[in-house]
Enzyme design. Sequence first.
Site, PDB file in Angstrom:
ATOM      1  N   GLY A  17       0.862  -1.134  -0.047  1.00 42.54           N
ATOM      2  CA  GLY A  17       0.098  -0.021  -0.064  1.00 42.54           C
ATOM      3  C   GLY A  17       0.856   1.355  -0.169  1.00 42.54           C
ATOM      4  N   LEU A  74       0.537   3.536  -1.899  1.00 42.78           N
ATOM      5  CA  LEU A  74       1.048   3.469  -3.430  1.00 42.78           C
ATOM      6  C   LEU A  74       1.468   4.788  -4.193  1.00 42.78           C
ATOM      7  CD1 LEU A  74      -1.635   1.177  -4.920  1.00 42.78           C
ATOM      8  CD2 LEU A  74       0.324   0.482  -3.828  1.00 42.78           C
ATOM      9  N   HIS A 106       4.619   2.239  -8.140  1.00 44.37           N
ATOM     10  CA  HIS A 106       3.883   0.932  -8.000  1.00 44.37           C
ATOM     11  C   HIS A 106       2.659   0.816  -9.364  1.00 44.37           C
ATOM     12  CE1 HIS A 106       4.186   1.374  -3.479  1.00 44.37           C
ATOM     13  NE2 HIS A 106       4.583   0.268  -3.761  1.00 44.37           N
TER      14      HIS A 106
END
Length: 279
Positions: free
Chosen positions: A30, A32, A36
């Site tokens: 996560g 992000l 990513h």
Amino acid sequence: MLVYTKIKSVEQKIKSLKKEASIGFVPTMGALHQGHISLIDIAKKENDFVVASIFVNPTQFDNLEDLTNYPKTIDKDLTLLKSSKCDLVFMPIAEGIYNNNVQSQHFDFDGLEFEMEGKFRKGHFNGVGTIVKRLFEIVKPNKAYFGEKDFQQLQIIRKLVDKYKIPIEIIGCEIFREKDGLAMSSRNSRLTKEQRNAAPFIYNTLKQAKVKFGTKNALEIKKWVEDEFKKQPLLTLEYFEIAEEETLQSIKKHDLNKKHRAFIAVFADKIRLIDNISL
Ligand code: PAF
């Protein structure tokens, strides 16, 4: 975009797709950023269906404070994934994915786990290996995508699929950088303005080390990097190594038949940043 928290829901969906669709997988913790999303973009181009996972894996943190302070931006993450056309997001809970036993398995990665990050983050790669293996068992992708910023992790995951004969192609993707060269990382959001301004020094030093690799030996370059960081009040060098890409063993001199990389870990107060450059 499907959002699942239950292992069974993911497994059923994958089972229904697997015969006719190729599956790409991007595991994340996560928080992000564009790095990513670049992995999702590559996975989208190469596969029919793309799965991302978001799970802050407790067993790979050697430091409780780092785990507690790890940025969590779920709503923003889901918006980003949706706009990048990710097909499914898997957000398991720790008890579920660890079967009520939140502990890492012990792995033998043929020594890759003892170099660099392995020396400074005890048990880290056992935690990474445990969660990645588990996620692979659930998602069963054809291809999985990892950023080269965590190059040691990438090599360890290649070793994992090799040792356990897991039929997944591991794709390493180039480091995504901010305009000033700082490697994108979820931890960058924790930097103060002053630390953020100082942080591009890390990549600038790597670039200069690359130039020096043509004429100086690894020990001379290491000493030069250490001296440079002594002049930087906001950044503390944890390690700088020039290593061979396959084995991650530090080298003393240039072997023209092998690929080398320079690796660095730096603290900005308690925030740990890593980066590397192909030489
Ligand atoms: O690179 C990461 O974000 C994590 O180490 C990973 C691969 C998602 C495993 O938790």
